[in-house]
Design a protein around this motif. Sequence first.
Motif, short mmCIF file in Angstrom:
data_model
loop_
_atom_site.label_atom_id
_atom_site.label_comp_id
_atom_site.label_asym_id
_atom_site.label_seq_id
_atom_site.Cartn_x
_atom_site.Cartn_y
_atom_site.Cartn_z
N VAL A 221 -3.88 -11.45 2.86
CA VAL A 221 -2.40 -12.04 2.23
C VAL A 221 -2.06 -11.32 0.98
O VAL A 221 -1.16 -11.36 0.80
N ASP A 222 -3.19 -10.26 0.61
CA ASP A 222 -2.63 -9.86 -0.64
C ASP A 222 -3.57 -8.37 -0.91
O ASP A 222 -4.75 -8.54 -0.24
N ILE A 223 -3.19 -7.75 -1.79
CA ILE A 223 -4.01 -6.41 -1.94
C ILE A 223 -3.80 -6.09 -3.36
O ILE A 223 -2.70 -6.33 -3.79
N ASP A 224 -4.84 -5.44 -4.16
CA ASP A 224 -4.72 -4.89 -5.35
C ASP A 224 -4.13 -3.59 -5.15
O ASP A 224 -4.96 -2.52 -4.71
N ALA A 225 -2.80 -3.37 -5.26
CA ALA A 225 -2.13 -2.21 -5.19
C ALA A 225 -2.58 -0.70 -5.82
O ALA A 225 -2.89 0.07 -5.29
N ASP A 226 -3.08 -1.28 -6.94
CA ASP A 226 -3.85 -0.06 -8.03
C ASP A 226 -4.94 0.50 -7.35
O ASP A 226 -5.43 1.62 -7.19
N VAL A 227 -5.80 -0.74 -6.90
CA VAL A 227 -7.19 -0.34 -6.49
C VAL A 227 -7.17 0.57 -5.04
O VAL A 227 -7.57 1.51 -4.92
N PHE A 228 -6.00 0.14 -4.28
CA PHE A 228 -5.75 0.83 -2.83
C PHE A 228 -5.36 2.30 -3.39
O PHE A 228 -5.69 3.08 -2.59
N LYS A 229 -4.44 2.33 -4.26
CA LYS A 229 -4.12 3.73 -4.41
C LYS A 229 -5.04 4.69 -4.88
O LYS A 229 -5.21 5.75 -4.44
N LYS A 230 -6.02 4.22 -5.69
CA LYS A 230 -7.12 4.92 -6.41
C LYS A 230 -8.02 5.28 -5.15
O LYS A 230 -8.39 6.48 -4.97
N TRP A 231 -8.35 4.38 -4.09
CA TRP A 231 -9.14 4.33 -3.19
C TRP A 231 -8.68 5.61 -2.18
O TRP A 231 -9.07 6.39 -1.68
N PHE A 232 -7.35 5.30 -1.92
CA PHE A 232 -6.41 6.26 -1.05
C PHE A 232 -6.57 7.88 -1.42
O PHE A 232 -7.10 8.62 -0.72
N LEU A 233 -6.30 8.06 -2.77
CA LEU A 233 -6.50 9.52 -3.06
C LEU A 233 -8.06 10.01 -2.99
O LEU A 233 -8.15 11.09 -2.74
N GLU A 234 -9.02 8.96 -3.53
CA GLU A 234 -10.35 9.54 -3.63
C GLU A 234 -10.79 9.85 -2.35
O GLU A 234 -11.68 10.56 -2.01
N SER A 235 -10.34 8.83 -1.35
CA SER A 235 -10.68 9.06 0.01
C SER A 235 -10.17 10.30 0.76
O SER A 235 -11.12 10.94 1.31
N LEU A 236 -9.02 10.72 0.31
CA LEU A 236 -8.43 12.11 0.69
C LEU A 236 -9.13 13.39 0.26
O LEU A 236 -9.31 14.45 0.68
N GLN A 237 -9.59 13.13 -1.00
CA GLN A 237 -10.36 14.12 -1.68
C GLN A 237 -11.70 14.33 -1.04
O GLN A 237 -12.11 15.58 -0.96
N LYS A 238 -12.22 13.52 0.00
CA LYS A 238 -13.35 13.84 0.65
C LYS A 238 -13.06 14.90 1.97
O LYS A 238 -14.01 15.34 2.69
N CYS A 239 -11.85 14.92 2.37
CA CYS A 239 -11.50 15.62 3.32
C CYS A 239 -11.53 17.19 3.14
O CYS A 239 -11.31 17.66 1.94
N ASN A 240 -11.46 17.83 4.28
CA ASN A 240 -11.33 19.31 3.87
C ASN A 240 -9.82 19.63 4.13
O ASN A 240 -9.07 19.03 4.26
N ALA B 70 0.97 -1.10 0.03
CA ALA B 70 0.07 -0.18 -0.08
C ALA B 70 0.80 1.16 -0.07
O ALA B 70 1.27 1.91 1.16
N LEU B 71 1.54 1.30 -1.02
CA LEU B 71 2.57 2.50 -1.17
C LEU B 71 2.16 3.91 -1.73
O LEU B 71 1.28 3.72 -2.75
N VAL B 72 2.72 4.92 -1.47
CA VAL B 72 2.45 6.26 -1.83
C VAL B 72 3.56 6.57 -2.65
O VAL B 72 4.77 6.75 -1.73
N TYR B 73 3.58 7.11 -3.71
CA TYR B 73 4.79 7.59 -4.49
C TYR B 73 4.74 9.10 -4.75
O TYR B 73 3.95 9.67 -4.34
N PRO B 74 6.11 9.46 -5.16
CA PRO B 74 6.23 10.99 -5.36
C PRO B 74 5.28 11.56 -6.11
O PRO B 74 4.60 12.78 -5.65
N GLU B 75 4.63 10.91 -7.07
CA GLU B 75 3.61 11.71 -7.87
C GLU B 75 2.33 11.65 -7.16
O GLU B 75 1.55 12.42 -7.48
N ASP B 76 2.13 10.71 -6.45
CA ASP B 76 0.85 10.69 -5.59
C ASP B 76 0.92 11.77 -4.46
O ASP B 76 -0.15 12.34 -4.41
N SER B 77 2.13 11.97 -3.75
CA SER B 77 2.19 12.99 -2.81
C SER B 77 2.07 14.37 -3.54
O SER B 77 1.36 15.18 -2.68
N GLU B 78 2.49 14.49 -4.65
CA GLU B 78 2.39 15.77 -5.21
C GLU B 78 0.83 16.09 -5.57
O GLU B 78 0.40 17.52 -5.24
N GLN B 79 0.20 15.23 -5.59
CA GLN B 79 -1.31 15.47 -5.86
C GLN B 79 -1.99 15.79 -4.50
O GLN B 79 -2.93 16.44 -4.38
#
Length: 306
Positions: free
Chosen positions: A287-306, A196-205
């Motif tokens: 035991v496993d995670i779809d990393a792409d789905v996590f990343k999309k969910w992660f960014l969409e979830s933080l979009q809901k914050c103030n 469940a990794l956040v890369y620089p390009e994600d942090s920039e968003q």
Amino acid sequence: MTKRPIIIDTDPGIDDAVALAIALYSEELEVKLITTIAGNVGLDKVTTNALRLLQFFGKDIPVALGATKPLIKAPIDASDIHGSTGMDGFEFEEPTKDLVLKEHAVNAMRRVLMESPEPITLVPIGPLTNIALLLSMYPEVKEKIAKIVLMGGSTGRGNMGVMSEFNIVADPDAAKIVFQSKLPVVMVPLDVGLKALVYPEDSEQLKGMNDTGRMIYQLFQKYRGGSMKTGLKMYDATAIAYLLKPEMFQVVDTFVDIELQGAMTAGCTVVDLKGYLKQPNNAKVCVDIDADVFKKWFLESLQKCN
Ligand code: RIB
Ligand code: CA
């Protein structure tokens, strides 16, 4: 839609901060109580960090202080990962203490659970001391606990020892009590947190997203749970992800116990995926995670914050 009631037991902690932001702004969750536990840093610091976050988010959730140390073993911390404050990188305003309950976290959890018209999901994202004390002191609460969804453990290598993960090895005796409780336990271990990794390009968003994104971006500059280049590990957010989007995980029913005696392995989660120990299953393990789905969910979830 009725919101799912949860109690979060936490040791903020930069990855805890991300998990709390997503949970507090989710339309699907009702955070009934936040309890703090000594873990990443000492109890006073993690409690101050929880209050700082609630003030930053403008969320009036009651906070109760929990254990200052593990049940038996000497305390450890992860200040090398989160900084000396436990949440280095952002200058929060000093929080008021208005949200702090006079009750100990264990008593507050018991009260909230027993008062609730429906069972509540416990979400520990730090050492399990408070949860073990709750189950030991007040076994009557078990019927009011829907499930325990915990970030912790590993089916393999550790991050705080050869085979041990921080939350479990910080209080292995507490973890053993939780896994032996016969309650529905979901273990969200390092195996998925490491993906469940956040890369620089994600942090920039995050920088351009909202006030919460900007704050988290600042925290990430100091977070040593991975590196900007190889990806920052969102361990605690994976527990929230399980609550909100479980389909992103591969989950198995299995037997988990905690090694307490091993000279080199004490504090590790023994996840018996092949049934060698011939014990009844006592946990669901991611035991496993779809990393792409996590990343999309992660960014969409933080979009809901103030
Ligand atoms: O091993 C990761 C866990 O330890 C996370 O909960 C992190 O916040 C630390 O507490
Ligand atoms: Ca944590």
